[in-house]
Design an enzyme around this catalytic site. Structure first.
Site, PDB file in Angstrom:
ATOM      1  N   TYR A 147       0.981  -1.465  -0.310  1.00 58.62           N
ATOM      2  CA  TYR A 147       0.049   0.088  -0.047  1.00 58.62           C
ATOM      3  C   TYR A 147       0.837   1.910   0.150  1.00 58.62           C
ATOM      4  O   TYR A 147       1.891   1.375   0.836  1.00 58.62           O
ATOM      5  CB  TYR A 147      -0.924  -0.022   1.308  1.00 58.62           C
ATOM      6  CG  TYR A 147      -1.859  -1.018   0.832  1.00 58.62           C
ATOM      7  CD1 TYR A 147      -2.595  -1.550   0.241  1.00 58.62           C
ATOM      8  CD2 TYR A 147      -2.644  -1.157   2.073  1.00 58.62           C
ATOM      9  CE1 TYR A 147      -3.511  -2.168  -0.348  1.00 58.62           C
ATOM     10  CE2 TYR A 147      -4.683  -2.276   2.360  1.00 58.62           C
ATOM     11  CZ  TYR A 147      -4.662  -2.653   0.809  1.00 58.62           C
ATOM     12  OH  TYR A 147      -5.448  -3.389   0.938  1.00 58.62           O
ATOM     13  N   ASN A 183      -9.374 -12.166  -2.017  1.00 52.84           N
ATOM     14  CA  ASN A 183      -9.657 -12.401  -3.177  1.00 52.84           C
ATOM     15  C   ASN A 183      -9.548 -13.345  -3.857  1.00 52.84           C
ATOM     16  O   ASN A 183      -8.937 -13.820  -4.788  1.00 52.84           O
ATOM     17  CB  ASN A 183      -8.215 -11.094  -3.529  1.00 52.84           C
ATOM     18  CG  ASN A 183      -8.836  -9.849  -3.229  1.00 52.84           C
ATOM     19  OD1 ASN A 183      -9.682  -9.567  -3.583  1.00 52.84           O
ATOM     20  ND2 ASN A 183      -8.117  -9.112  -3.018  1.00 52.84           N
ATOM     21  N   TRP A 242     -14.132  -5.132   1.448  1.00 47.80           N
ATOM     22  CA  TRP A 242     -13.626  -4.122   0.392  1.00 47.80           C
ATOM     23  C   TRP A 242     -14.450  -3.691  -0.386  1.00 47.80           C
ATOM     24  O   TRP A 242     -14.611  -4.150  -0.881  1.00 47.80           O
ATOM     25  CB  TRP A 242     -11.702  -4.566   0.633  1.00 47.80           C
ATOM     26  CG  TRP A 242     -11.507  -5.264  -0.827  1.00 47.80           C
ATOM     27  CD1 TRP A 242     -11.011  -7.229  -0.760  1.00 47.80           C
ATOM     28  CD2 TRP A 242     -11.032  -4.454  -2.632  1.00 47.80           C
ATOM     29  NE1 TRP A 242     -11.336  -6.969  -1.894  1.00 47.80           N
ATOM     30  CE2 TRP A 242     -11.364  -5.935  -3.221  1.00 47.80           C
ATOM     31  CE3 TRP A 242     -11.271  -3.995  -3.274  1.00 47.80           C
ATOM     32  CZ2 TRP A 242     -11.032  -6.451  -4.468  1.00 47.80           C
ATOM     33  CZ3 TRP A 242     -11.004  -3.833  -4.415  1.00 47.80           C
ATOM     34  CH2 TRP A 242     -11.297  -4.517  -4.850  1.00 47.80           C
ATOM     35  N   CYS A 263     -16.254  -1.127  -0.388  1.00 46.00           N
ATOM     36  CA  CYS A 263     -17.915  -1.115   0.394  1.00 46.00           C
ATOM     37  C   CYS A 263     -18.570  -0.131  -0.359  1.00 46.00           C
ATOM     38  O   CYS A 263     -19.793   0.168  -0.923  1.00 46.00           O
ATOM     39  CB  CYS A 263     -18.048  -1.230   1.527  1.00 46.00           C
ATOM     40  SG  CYS A 263     -17.799  -2.403   2.629  1.00 46.00           S
ATOM     41  N   GLY A 269     -15.272   1.977  -4.444  1.00 41.20           N
ATOM     42  CA  GLY A 269     -14.365   2.858  -5.006  1.00 41.20           C
ATOM     43  C   GLY A 269     -14.939   4.427  -5.375  1.00 41.20           C
ATOM     44  O   GLY A 269     -14.067   5.339  -6.055  1.00 41.20           O
ATOM     45  N   SER A 292     -11.526   5.709   4.885  1.00 42.82           N
ATOM     46  CA  SER A 292     -11.696   7.153   4.782  1.00 42.82           C
ATOM     47  C   SER A 292     -10.320   7.733   6.156  1.00 42.82           C
ATOM     48  O   SER A 292     -10.938   6.597   7.171  1.00 42.82           O
ATOM     49  CB  SER A 292     -13.091   8.197   5.363  1.00 42.82           C
ATOM     50  OG  SER A 292     -12.691   9.744   5.175  1.00 42.82           O
ATOM     51  N   GLY A 293     -10.120   8.317   5.755  1.00 42.15           N
ATOM     52  CA  GLY A 293      -9.441   9.419   6.890  1.00 42.15           C
ATOM     53  C   GLY A 293      -9.658  10.331   7.677  1.00 42.15           C
ATOM     54  O   GLY A 293      -9.185  10.742   8.673  1.00 42.15           O
TER      55      GLY A 293
END
Length: 302
Positions: free
Chosen positions: A55, A161, A211, A213, A216, A267-268
């Site tokens: 990441y 995945n 992931w 959700c 994007g 989100s941050g």
């Protein structure tokens, strides 16, 4: 307050909502601000954090570790999930010609060692193989997992995945159960509800992690017919359910699945995390869930 739940037989207890850190490098925070954000979502009960070695072009674990080092007591309050086996080519790895996968014992062990250094911790709670790998030797992976477990460097293992058969293949070589399969779940993508992935998770009483959700962001800004239909239905459900945003409706929709996915928040902004936490109060009927399905598919059920 978000509760902790057992995600698998012999598995760990993780928070029902998970904070994702794959975009932490884009949040514009210094280490102290990252620590403050971490403490804020932990106070909400969102104690599980999701990472991967790759990441942020191999930077996000290090950024998180910088923050964690400022108050090492927080480590006792969180559960760290991270992943490995994707090999990115780029400026940091000029010797690689293409992106590819590597599930060898040597790479898995080396990746864990690197993650521990970057995160500045002594143990990873859950390690996931990031992508299904056509060259995965299940016996070799099992050997790597056994060594990491016996050394105390990793407590639990899972995948991300993976197909149902891939999950079963790896599980057949392990003494302890794989504790999750982290997969894409959102109102624009029904793959795992139709290919047996979530059926297997329910069979094994193992909770998947979800992931993307929110698709994007495409659910909110997409202009194609599917995105527009889904957005309109989610807006209608927002009014019916008394939700404050369609984000909350989506999280409730994901959680309605009987495999009981743990939704990952990307989100941050602590306000968005607080909103996700409030979504746990929403209850959706079967008909409301299928209204989103119909909007996405563009036709009724068979």
């Amino acid at each position: 307050m978000v509760q902790k739940v057992s995600i698998a037989p012999q598995g760990p207890n993780l928070s029902e909502l998970v904070q994702g850190y794959w975009r932490v490098g884009d949040w514009g925070m210094n280490p102290h601000q990252r620590l403050d954000f971490l403490k804020q979502h932990v106070d909400l009960g969102v104690t599980t954090v999701d990472h991967a070695d790759i990441y942020g072009n191999y930077e996000c674990e290090r950024l998180f570790g910088e923050a964690l080092a400022l108050d090492k007591s927080i480590r006792q309050q969180i559960e760290i999930v991270t992943k490995c086996n994707i090999m990115l080519c780029g400026d940091k790895t000029p010797e690689r010609k293409v992106n590819h996968y590597n599930s060898s014992k040597q790479h898995i062990v080396a990746s864990v060692e690197n993650s521990l250094r970057n995160l500045q911790v002594e143990n990873i709670d859950v390690l996931l193989l990031h992508r299904a790998d056509a060259l995965m030797d299940a016996d070799e992976v099992a050997d790597a997992f056994a060594d990491l477990k016996s050394s105390g460097k990793v407590s639990h293992f899972g995948v991300s995945n993976f197909t149902p058969r891939g999950f079963e293949l790896l599980q057949s070589r392990l003494d302890a159960p794989l504790v999750t399969n982290q997969v894409e779940i959102n109102p624009l993508n029904f793959d795992v509800t139709e290919d047996g992935t979530l059926d297997l998770m329910q069979t094994l009483r193992t909770r998947p992690m979800a992931w993307s959700c929110l698709g994007g962001g495409s659910i909110f800004s997409g202009t194609n017919e599917q995105a527009v239909r889904v957005r309109e239905e989610l807006e209608a459900l927002k009014e019916e359910l008394g939700a404050s945003s369609i984000d909350q409706v989506i999280y409730a929709w994901v959680r309605k699945l009987p495999s009981k996915p743990l939704a990952i928040i990307g989100s941050g902004k602590i306000e968005r995390v607080e909103s996700a936490v409030k979504s746990l109060e929403l209850t959706m009927t079967n008909e409301q869930w299928y209204r989103v399905w119909i909007a996405s598919k563009g036709h009724g059920v068979p």
